[in-house]
Scaffold this active site. Structure first.
Site, mmCIF file in Angstrom:
data_model
loop_
_atom_site.group_PDB
_atom_site.id
_atom_site.type_symbol
_atom_site.label_atom_id
_atom_site.label_comp_id
_atom_site.label_asym_id
_atom_site.label_seq_id
_atom_site.Cartn_x
_atom_site.Cartn_y
_atom_site.Cartn_z
ATOM 1 N N LYS A 1 17.564 58.489 16.929
ATOM 2 C CA LYS A 1 18.491 57.884 17.927
ATOM 3 C C LYS A 1 19.043 59.171 18.843
ATOM 4 O O LYS A 1 19.145 58.810 20.015
ATOM 5 C CB LYS A 1 19.614 57.123 17.235
ATOM 6 C CG LYS A 1 20.397 56.633 18.069
ATOM 7 C CD LYS A 1 21.583 55.755 17.326
ATOM 8 C CE LYS A 1 22.767 55.328 18.319
ATOM 9 N NZ LYS A 1 23.685 54.929 17.899
ATOM 10 N N HIS B 1 10.252 50.615 -17.963
ATOM 11 C CA HIS B 1 9.849 51.413 -18.900
ATOM 12 C C HIS B 1 10.486 52.928 -18.521
ATOM 13 O O HIS B 1 10.230 53.903 -19.008
ATOM 14 C CB HIS B 1 8.324 51.593 -18.830
ATOM 15 C CG HIS B 1 7.681 50.391 -19.018
ATOM 16 N ND1 HIS B 1 7.205 50.030 -20.375
ATOM 17 C CD2 HIS B 1 7.215 49.429 -18.302
ATOM 18 C CE1 HIS B 1 6.688 48.972 -20.194
ATOM 19 N NE2 HIS B 1 6.628 48.228 -18.950
ATOM 20 N N LYS C 1 26.329 68.890 7.613
ATOM 21 C CA LYS C 1 25.502 69.623 8.688
ATOM 22 C C LYS C 1 26.019 70.717 9.414
ATOM 23 O O LYS C 1 25.345 71.812 9.682
ATOM 24 C CB LYS C 1 25.194 68.417 9.797
ATOM 25 C CG LYS C 1 24.564 67.195 9.486
ATOM 26 C CD LYS C 1 24.218 66.234 10.533
ATOM 27 C CE LYS C 1 23.864 65.087 10.080
ATOM 28 N NZ LYS C 1 23.780 64.005 11.343
ATOM 29 N N GLY D 1 22.041 53.499 13.620
ATOM 30 C CA GLY D 1 20.455 54.211 13.083
ATOM 31 C C GLY D 1 20.116 52.944 11.949
ATOM 32 O O GLY D 1 19.120 52.891 11.895
ATOM 33 N N ARG D 2 21.154 52.961 11.014
ATOM 34 C CA ARG D 2 20.681 52.084 9.809
ATOM 35 C C ARG D 2 20.584 50.783 10.238
ATOM 36 O O ARG D 2 20.024 49.768 9.244
ATOM 37 C CB ARG D 2 21.496 52.383 8.645
ATOM 38 C CG ARG D 2 22.977 52.198 8.923
ATOM 39 C CD ARG D 2 24.037 52.532 7.886
ATOM 40 N NE ARG D 2 25.452 52.703 8.157
ATOM 41 C CZ ARG D 2 26.026 53.406 9.033
ATOM 42 N NH1 ARG D 2 25.317 54.578 9.426
ATOM 43 N NH2 ARG D 2 27.251 53.288 9.111
ATOM 44 N N GLU E 1 16.227 68.015 10.956
ATOM 45 C CA GLU E 1 14.855 67.770 10.493
ATOM 46 C C GLU E 1 13.890 67.312 11.297
ATOM 47 O O GLU E 1 12.813 67.716 11.239
ATOM 48 C CB GLU E 1 15.098 67.073 9.331
ATOM 49 C CG GLU E 1 16.129 67.504 8.272
ATOM 50 C CD GLU E 1 17.684 67.132 8.252
ATOM 51 O OE1 GLU E 1 17.937 66.879 9.594
ATOM 52 O OE2 GLU E 1 18.514 67.076 7.275
ATOM 53 N N GLU F 1 26.085 54.599 3.553
ATOM 54 C CA GLU F 1 26.410 54.918 4.636
ATOM 55 C C GLU F 1 27.346 54.147 5.166
ATOM 56 O O GLU F 1 28.357 54.485 5.994
ATOM 57 C CB GLU F 1 25.191 55.317 5.285
ATOM 58 C CG GLU F 1 25.470 56.745 6.252
ATOM 59 C CD GLU F 1 24.273 56.994 6.865
ATOM 60 O OE1 GLU F 1 23.856 56.437 7.950
ATOM 61 O OE2 GLU F 1 23.928 58.251 6.971
HETATM 62 O O1 F6P Z 1 22.986 62.032 9.098
HETATM 63 C C1 F6P Z 1 23.056 60.779 9.175
HETATM 64 C C2 F6P Z 1 22.084 60.106 10.246
HETATM 65 O O2 F6P Z 1 22.939 60.164 11.542
HETATM 66 C C3 F6P Z 1 22.116 58.610 9.871
HETATM 67 O O3 F6P Z 1 22.970 57.773 10.132
HETATM 68 C C4 F6P Z 1 20.868 58.438 10.784
HETATM 69 O O4 F6P Z 1 20.069 56.965 10.395
HETATM 70 C C5 F6P Z 1 20.015 59.586 10.486
HETATM 71 O O5 F6P Z 1 20.914 60.744 10.502
HETATM 72 C C6 F6P Z 1 19.156 59.733 11.646
HETATM 73 O O6 F6P Z 1 19.736 60.206 12.863
HETATM 74 P P1 F6P Z 1 18.785 60.029 14.335
HETATM 75 O O7 F6P Z 1 18.096 58.737 14.323
HETATM 76 O O8 F6P Z 1 19.720 60.337 15.382
HETATM 77 O O9 F6P Z 1 17.685 61.154 14.297
#
Ligand code: F6P
Length: 534
Positions: A213, A390, A497, A273-274, A219, A359
């Protein structure tokens, strides 16, 4: 949910909350779920809800008719229906970020008239058409890599909401995969997943979808940069425009990364995002199951949206699940909830729900800026049964804590013969947890009286998966409305972060640690010692 004055003790000061608590103490605390079954002959059929193609058996919870009446009173007194309408009408219910939350618009039809006045809603259908065009070109072989070879691998690079939804749904809908295209997911920031994958797939036949987003998540961008440099190294910079797509709010960043305009999908800022699986973030899913099935998935979610908006309190499945969760957490006192899926294809569903719940509900401050005065949802965890039987079920059966469970059971499976035992396992577990069993040997006693819901449906289809996704999205919204918190922001993840950015520099450049945390200081020393010894 917004623009409301909340009293200091909200929601504990609501009449319905006080009545619910008093009712628990006087009518339920000293009884058990099995004894409720004995006194209420029709309990199993009465405490059953249907919404779209889902059936919810909530009879195995410590509640009775009076509890249900008080649930409805609480939903009314907390003005939940009004909050739902505010969300659907596109008000800025994500008040801290001054944004609406319009994931329902992503699966709506124009005729549903959902928040048409909000910028970006009118792009929903044209984006779906673009996705459709791309997916059919991909399937017909009109889309190819830089050497002219057909695309056979899709690699979704994303994390959190930009990964959990696509990965979960792609696995769940395996029976709908088109032939010859495989989907892979890379999320973790240590680069290992990506490097492992790059050594296994044919790069000429690979399309990377950078799903982010913000297009700034470390990452994701680090992984995307590694993938880009590997492709550049192998095929030259001309390969970028053939092998990289981007999905983001941030067009500028996609452009700067080198993604060609036709391969950029812009999502609206009002998609959390979620909550983004129904947006272009679902492109990898659409590539794998085809756009026709992706549209069925959207339609399933839309059906649940309509149910949520229209069904009265007592018949409203998301509201019922939310009220049961609140009752179990805040009145009875459980601290976690398990999601146990009786089908391997739903193996990633608990992890997907974990982000959605934790979240969204992991907040200590209310929408009016005051501190919350109750626990806002607990730990969500789980996995695919019968693996769990199990490993961790022992604690569910005989541990000291009572952990409410959502059992999720598709009736049909890939192999119907083996599925009988799977179905039997699901029913056996909820029965054992509720009824318990006596024994002369103390260590063999099951105390029973443990709560569970069972969500049952015919099979995992795109429509039904859409219904499940929307069911839980709305459940979380109702919980947040009752708690008086904003489920759509996530400031809690920012501090870590920020610290990581500065620590990365300290560690990488071997600089002195400038912070005050003595444990961090010591750990940096240990890292350095260990690196010296290598
Ligand atoms: O760090 C949490 C978060 O912002 C989530 O809410 C989101 O789904 C994820 O990181 C990834 O964010 P993006 O889609 O901006 O890379």
């Amino acid at each position: 949910m917004i623009k409301r004055h909340l009293n200091r003790r909200y929601p504990l000061d609501l009449d319905a909350w006080k009545s619910l608590k008093a009712h628990y103490l006087s009518d339920l605390k000293n009884t058990t779920i099995p004894s409720l079954f004995q006194s209420e002959g029709n309990r199993a059929s009465d405490l059953l809800l249907e919404a779209a193609e889902l059936k919810l058996d909530y009879s195995k919870n410590l509640l009775n008719n009076k509890t249900l009446k008080l649930f409805a009173m609480l939903l009314k007194e907390a003005k939940v229906k009004e909050s739902v309408e505010r969300m659907f009408s596109g008000e800025n219910i994500n008040a801290s970020e001054k944004k609406p939350a319009l994931h329902m618009a992503l699966r709506s039809k124009l005729s549903d008239q959902i928040a048409l006045n909000i910028e970006g809603v009118d792009n929903v259908w044209s984006t779906q058409e673009r996705m459709e065009g791309f997916v059919s070109a991909l399937h017909s072989g009109d889309v190819s890599g830089c050497t002219g070879k057909n695309i056979k691998n899709i690699v979704n690079i994303g994390i959190g909401g930009s990964e959990l939804g696509p990965s979960m749904s792609i696995l769940a809908l395996r029976d709908y995969w088109v032939k010859d295209i495989k989907c892979h997911s890379v999320s973790n920031g240590d680069g290992i997943e990506l490097l492992d994958l790059l050594s296994e797939i044919e790069l000429e036949e690979t399309l990377f979808i950078i799903s982010s987003k913000s297009f700034s998540t470390k990452e994701t961008i680090d992984n995307a940069i590694i993938a880009r440099s590997v492709m550049e190294g192998r095929f030259g910079s001309r390969s970028i425009k053939h092998h990289f797509m981007g999905i983001s709010v941030n067009k500028k960043a996609m452009h700067e990364f080198g993604i060609q305009a036709d391969y950029q999908y812009k999502i609206a800022d009002w998609v959390g995002g979620r909550f983004s699986l129904c947006s272009a973030i679902g492109l990898s899913l659409a590539c794998i199951i085809g756009m026709q099935n992706f549209r069925k998935f959207l339609e399933g979610a839309r059906t649940m949206d309509m149910h949520f908006r229209q069904a009265p309190y007592a018949d409203n499945m998301p509201m019922m699940l939310a009220m049961i969760a609140i009752f179990n957490t805040n009145i009875i006192g459980s601290h976690s909830q398990a999601i146990l899926t009786y089908n391997t294809r739903l193996r990633l569903f608990p992890a997907y729900l974990q982000q959605l719940h934790m979240e969204s509900l992991g907040k200590s401050t209310r929408i009016d800026g005051e501190k919350v005065c109750l626990d806002t949802g607990g730990v969500i965890w789980g996995g695919a049964a019968s693996d769990g039987q199990h490993s961790f079920y022992q604690l569910l059966h005989q541990g000291t804590q009572s952990i409410p469970i959502d059992f999720i059971l598709p009736v049909s499976a890939v192999s119907q013969r083996d599925n009988y035992y799977n179905q039997a396992n699901c029913l056996a577990q909820s029965e054992a947890l509720m009824d318990g069993s006596l024994s002369e040997r103390k260590e063999q006693i099951h105390v029973g009286d443990r709560s569970s819901n069972t969500i049952l449906f015919d099979r995992i289809s795109p429509e039904i998966l859409g219904q499940l996704v929307a069911l839980y999205e709305h459940k979380v919204f109702v919980q947040a409305s009752i708690y008086g918190i904003n489920p759509f922001d996530q400031y809690g993840v920012e501090l870590g972060k920020k610290l990581a950015d500065s620590l990365a520099e300290t560690i990488e450049k071997e600089m002195p640690y400038k912070g005050k945390n003595l444990s961090t200081k010591k750990l940096i020393e240990l890292i350095r010692d260990s690196e010296k010894d290598r």
